[in-house]
Design a protein around this motif. Structure first.
Motif, PDB file in Angstrom:
ATOM      1  N   PHE A 109      43.894  45.774  38.362  1.00  0.00           N
ATOM      2  CA  PHE A 109      44.712  45.770  39.586  1.00  0.00           C
ATOM      3  C   PHE A 109      46.385  45.747  39.069  1.00  0.00           C
ATOM      4  CE2 PHE A 109      41.155  42.892  40.201  1.00  0.00           C
ATOM      5  CZ  PHE A 109      40.555  43.294  41.295  1.00  0.00           C
ATOM      6  N   LEU A 142      46.737  44.009  35.604  1.00  0.00           N
ATOM      7  CA  LEU A 142      45.496  43.139  35.244  1.00  0.00           C
ATOM      8  C   LEU A 142      44.085  43.683  35.132  1.00  0.00           C
ATOM      9  CD1 LEU A 142      45.578  39.710  36.653  1.00  0.00           C
ATOM     10  CD2 LEU A 142      43.374  41.048  36.507  1.00  0.00           C
ATOM     11  N   ALA A 150      40.705  43.163  35.083  1.00  0.00           N
ATOM     12  CA  ALA A 150      39.737  42.131  35.229  1.00  0.00           C
ATOM     13  C   ALA A 150      38.355  42.502  34.420  1.00  0.00           C
ATOM     14  CB  ALA A 150      39.360  42.028  36.805  1.00  0.00           C
ATOM     15  N   SER A 209      36.221  30.418  34.310  1.00  0.00           N
ATOM     16  CA  SER A 209      37.171  31.040  35.565  1.00  0.00           C
ATOM     17  C   SER A 209      37.940  32.038  35.193  1.00  0.00           C
ATOM     18  CB  SER A 209      37.870  29.782  35.978  1.00  0.00           C
ATOM     19  OG  SER A 209      38.494  29.891  37.221  1.00  0.00           O
ATOM     20  N   GLY A 210      37.970  33.122  35.903  1.00  0.00           N
ATOM     21  CA  GLY A 210      39.043  34.128  35.520  1.00  0.00           C
ATOM     22  C   GLY A 210      38.457  35.167  34.797  1.00  0.00           C
ATOM     23  N   SER A 211      37.164  35.024  34.090  1.00  0.00           N
ATOM     24  CA  SER A 211      36.444  36.112  33.323  1.00  0.00           C
ATOM     25  C   SER A 211      36.073  37.390  33.966  1.00  0.00           C
ATOM     26  CB  SER A 211      35.501  35.469  32.430  1.00  0.00           C
ATOM     27  OG  SER A 211      34.419  34.897  33.579  1.00  0.00           O
ATOM     28  N   GLY A 212      36.130  37.474  35.211  1.00  0.00           N
ATOM     29  CA  GLY A 212      35.644  38.684  35.844  1.00  0.00           C
ATOM     30  C   GLY A 212      34.289  38.576  36.585  1.00  0.00           C
ATOM     31  N   LYS A 213      33.761  37.543  36.727  1.00  0.00           N
ATOM     32  CA  LYS A 213      32.227  37.397  37.473  1.00  0.00           C
ATOM     33  C   LYS A 213      32.404  38.042  38.473  1.00  0.00           C
ATOM     34  CE  LYS A 213      31.906  32.998  36.623  1.00  0.00           C
ATOM     35  NZ  LYS A 213      33.277  32.730  36.150  1.00  0.00           N
ATOM     36  N   SER A 214      33.059  37.446  39.572  1.00  0.00           N
ATOM     37  CA  SER A 214      33.413  37.641  40.983  1.00  0.00           C
ATOM     38  C   SER A 214      33.827  39.453  41.130  1.00  0.00           C
ATOM     39  CB  SER A 214      34.146  36.970  41.730  1.00  0.00           C
ATOM     40  OG  SER A 214      33.615  35.784  41.807  1.00  0.00           O
ATOM     41  N   VAL A 215      34.696  39.794  40.446  1.00  0.00           N
ATOM     42  CA  VAL A 215      35.264  41.153  40.171  1.00  0.00           C
ATOM     43  C   VAL A 215      33.968  42.012  40.171  1.00  0.00           C
ATOM     44  CG1 VAL A 215      36.472  42.956  39.337  1.00  0.00           C
ATOM     45  CG2 VAL A 215      37.506  40.673  40.082  1.00  0.00           C
ATOM     46  N   PRO A 250      39.449  45.525  46.842  1.00  0.00           N
ATOM     47  CA  PRO A 250      40.284  45.803  47.657  1.00  0.00           C
ATOM     48  C   PRO A 250      40.998  47.090  47.033  1.00  0.00           C
ATOM     49  CG  PRO A 250      41.316  44.259  45.857  1.00  0.00           C
ATOM     50  CD  PRO A 250      39.651  44.354  45.776  1.00  0.00           C
ATOM     51  N   HIS A 307      43.766  48.725  46.425  1.00  0.00           N
ATOM     52  CA  HIS A 307      44.550  48.924  45.485  1.00  0.00           C
ATOM     53  C   HIS A 307      43.961  48.711  43.869  1.00  0.00           C
ATOM     54  CE1 HIS A 307      44.753  44.257  45.342  1.00  0.00           C
ATOM     55  NE2 HIS A 307      45.527  44.498  44.177  1.00  0.00           N
ATOM     56  N   GLN A 328      31.431  33.857  46.923  1.00  0.00           N
ATOM     57  CA  GLN A 328      31.859  32.657  46.351  1.00  0.00           C
ATOM     58  C   GLN A 328      32.299  31.748  47.412  1.00  0.00           C
ATOM     59  OE1 GLN A 328      34.173  33.300  42.840  1.00  0.00           O
ATOM     60  NE2 GLN A 328      34.512  31.066  42.764  1.00  0.00           N
ATOM     61  N   HIS A 351      28.869  29.190  37.346  1.00  0.00           N
ATOM     62  CA  HIS A 351      29.311  28.447  36.124  1.00  0.00           C
ATOM     63  C   HIS A 351      28.283  27.266  35.747  1.00  0.00           C
ATOM     64  CE1 HIS A 351      33.619  28.984  37.869  1.00  0.00           C
ATOM     65  NE2 HIS A 351      33.917  28.845  36.449  1.00  0.00           N
ATOM     66  N   MET A 410      44.810  37.885  31.311  1.00  0.00           N
ATOM     67  CA  MET A 410      44.069  39.106  31.676  1.00  0.00           C
ATOM     68  C   MET A 410      44.787  40.307  31.642  1.00  0.00           C
ATOM     69  SD  MET A 410      40.880  38.333  32.165  1.00  0.00           S
ATOM     70  CE  MET A 410      39.802  38.882  33.024  1.00  0.00           C
TER      71      MET A 410
HETATM   72  N1  LIG Z   1      42.400  41.362  44.464  1.00  0.00           N
HETATM   73  C1  LIG Z   1      42.802  40.982  43.223  1.00  0.00           C
HETATM   74  N2  LIG Z   1      44.025  41.378  42.942  1.00  0.00           N
HETATM   75  C2  LIG Z   1      44.443  40.982  41.775  1.00  0.00           C
HETATM   76  N3  LIG Z   1      44.089  40.383  40.805  1.00  0.00           N
HETATM   77  C3  LIG Z   1      42.707  40.066  41.099  1.00  0.00           C
HETATM   78  C4  LIG Z   1      42.010  40.162  42.321  1.00  0.00           C
HETATM   79  N4  LIG Z   1      40.765  39.771  42.272  1.00  0.00           N
HETATM   80  C5  LIG Z   1      40.574  39.002  41.184  1.00  0.00           C
HETATM   81  N5  LIG Z   1      41.635  39.288  40.464  1.00  0.00           N
HETATM   82  C6  LIG Z   1      42.009  38.687  39.128  1.00  0.00           C
HETATM   83  O1  LIG Z   1      40.930  39.248  38.136  1.00  0.00           O
HETATM   84  C7  LIG Z   1      40.550  38.328  37.118  1.00  0.00           C
HETATM   85  C8  LIG Z   1      39.097  37.911  37.373  1.00  0.00           C
HETATM   86  O2  LIG Z   1      38.825  37.312  38.655  1.00  0.00           O
HETATM   87  P1  LIG Z   1      37.367  36.763  39.044  1.00  0.00           P
HETATM   88  O3  LIG Z   1      37.570  36.277  40.442  1.00  0.00           O
HETATM   89  O4  LIG Z   1      36.202  37.757  39.060  1.00  0.00           O
HETATM   90  O5  LIG Z   1      37.112  35.797  38.202  1.00  0.00           O
HETATM   91  P2  LIG Z   1      35.818  34.686  38.159  1.00  0.00           P
HETATM   92  O6  LIG Z   1      35.122  34.724  36.789  1.00  0.00           O
HETATM   93  O7  LIG Z   1      34.884  34.922  39.327  1.00  0.00           O
HETATM   94  O8  LIG Z   1      36.366  33.341  38.176  1.00  0.00           O
HETATM   95  P3  LIG Z   1      35.801  32.081  39.114  1.00  0.00           P
HETATM   96  O9  LIG Z   1      34.952  31.450  38.049  1.00  0.00           O
HETATM   97  O10 LIG Z   1      37.298  31.052  39.129  1.00  0.00           O
HETATM   98  O11 LIG Z   1      35.465  32.380  40.265  1.00  0.00           O
HETATM   99  C9  LIG Z   1      41.478  37.088  37.503  1.00  0.00           C
HETATM  100  O12 LIG Z   1      42.456  37.227  36.684  1.00  0.00           O
HETATM  101  C10 LIG Z   1      41.782  37.400  38.891  1.00  0.00           C
HETATM  102  O13 LIG Z   1      43.214  36.616  39.175  1.00  0.00           O
END
Ligand SMILES: Nc1ncnc2c1ncn2[C@@H]1O[C@H](COP(=O)(O)OP(=O)(O)OP(=O)(O)O)[C@@H](O)[C@H]1O
Ligand SMILES: [Mg+2]
Length: 317
Positions: free
Chosen positions: A14, A21, A23, A43-49, A59, A61, A96, A211, A271
């Motif tokens: 991103f 960043l 992800a 949290s923040g490790s990239g799972k949802s991405v 998104p 961008h 999520q 988690h 990240m």
């Molecule tokens: N649309 C976005 N724009 C910018 N950064 C993003 C976007 N979506 C996610 N990120 C960043 O990507 C990284 C990974 O996010 P992600 O949501 O995948 O984490 P996660 O492992 O699912 O965390 P959680 O367990 O809290 O849900 C984070 O640093 C987050 O801030």
């Protein structure tokens, strides 16, 4: 290797005003037909991405390289309408955040069966019956009352259960569930485990992003651990819970209440940072000088640990 979805070298970044960043950093992962794969990590490790990348819901961008091949097609190059026909029907998605993942102006029963109504010729009356039945199955009861309500009247846990009903509604081939037990009490969690176990026995492929290590323990055939945008261990559920090898995996398990609730010291690097050497090195109790050097190329084998204590075939050194 038998695969349903083959993710190769997936990098998602991103770009921002001050920094970029990343992800996901060259993530490669095979999702096998009929398996339950748990994606775990803090949290923040990239799972949802990772989940939204498969669903084509990143998104605009976001910058993406690599490939995600499903049914012979690289989903990263699929058109909007191709992805529309895959989402819901072929790949079910349980997002999520139930508050943002549903439509506030549509009655819940309609949302539950929307993937079915969109992808089949089910009549409205039959769809309603099926929607109410699905709500019953996930303890959203009495379903004929709650099905007719709008999401804003639901509690968090109840809406979460309704989202699970939406994800499984069209009997997709694969279900990707992002934190399906978040905010849910033990009884309702048990009912989600039951339904997921039933889906497993039907041969549906499940990807559970969580988690909740107890939830992963009860369901996962394989576990992939994400740390700071990289997969650091992939192995069977049995090996992961009995004999985790990456120091981060070991630390994750030690942090469980049943294992002494030992917190992992420090926090993951940001990240957007330039990473030198192993990303876990500052928190690792077994960090060595060589861990600060560039990491070797780890080969992608069935069973994989991103740690220099293991060679490329993942035999302990
Ligand atoms: N649309 C976005 N724009 C910018 N950064 C993003 C976007 N979506 C996610 N990120 C960043 O990507 C990284 C990974 O996010 P992600 O949501 O995948 O984490 P996660 O492992 O699912 O965390 P959680 O367990 O809290 O849900 C984070 O640093 C987050 O801030
Ligand atoms: Mg997430």
């Amino acid at each position: 290797m038998n695969s349903l979805i083959e993710i190769s070298d997936l990098t998602v970044s991103f770009p921002g005003d001050k920094y970029r960043l990343t992800a996901l950093d060259r993530v490669s992962l095979t999702i096998r037909p009929g398996e339950t794969l748990a994606i775990i990590g803090e949290s923040g490790s990239g799972k949802s991405v990772l989940g939204v990348s498969i669903l084509g819901l990143l998104p605009d961008h976001a910058e993406v390289t690599g490939s995600i091949v499903y049914a012979g097609k690289n989903l990263l190059h699929a058109s909007y309408s191709e992805m529309e026909s895959i989402r819901g029907r072929m790949i079910g998605w349980i997002p999520q955040n139930p508050k943002t993942g549903c439509n506030p102006s549509m009655k819940v029963w309609k949302q539950v069966v929307e993937p079915q109504v969109t992808h089949t010729d089910l009549s409205r009356a039959d769809a309603r019956v099926r929607g109410m039945r699905l709500l019953d199955r996930f303890h959203v009861v009495p379903s004929d009352y709650w099905g007719d309500q709008y999401p804003n009247t639901y509690s968090g846990g109840m809406l979460q259960r309704a989202m699970v009903a939406m994800g499984v509604s069209a009997d997709p081939e694969i279900i990707i569930a992002d934190e399906p037990t978040k905010g849910i009490d033990t009884i309702n969690k048990n009912s989600i485990v039951e339904v997921f176990s039933e889906l497993k026995t039907k041969g549906i492929t499940l990807v559970i992003i969580t988690h909740d290590l107890d939830f992963a323990y009860r369901l996962a055939d394989r576990v992939a651990v994400l740390y700071c945008g990289q997969v650091i261990e992939i192995t069977t559920g049995q090996t992961f819970f009995a004999n985790p090898r990456h120091p981060y995996s070991q630390a994750l398990l030690r942090s469980l209440p049943r294992n002494g609730l030992i917190p992992i010291p420090g926090s993951a690097p940001p990240m957007h940072a330039e990473h030198a050497g192993c990303r876990f090195k500052d928190r690792c109790s077994d960090c060595r000088e060589e861990c600060t050097h560039a990491m070797p190329a780890f080969s992608l084998t069935e069973d994989y640990v991103r740690c220099i204590r293991y060679d490329n075939r993942n035999q302990a050194c």
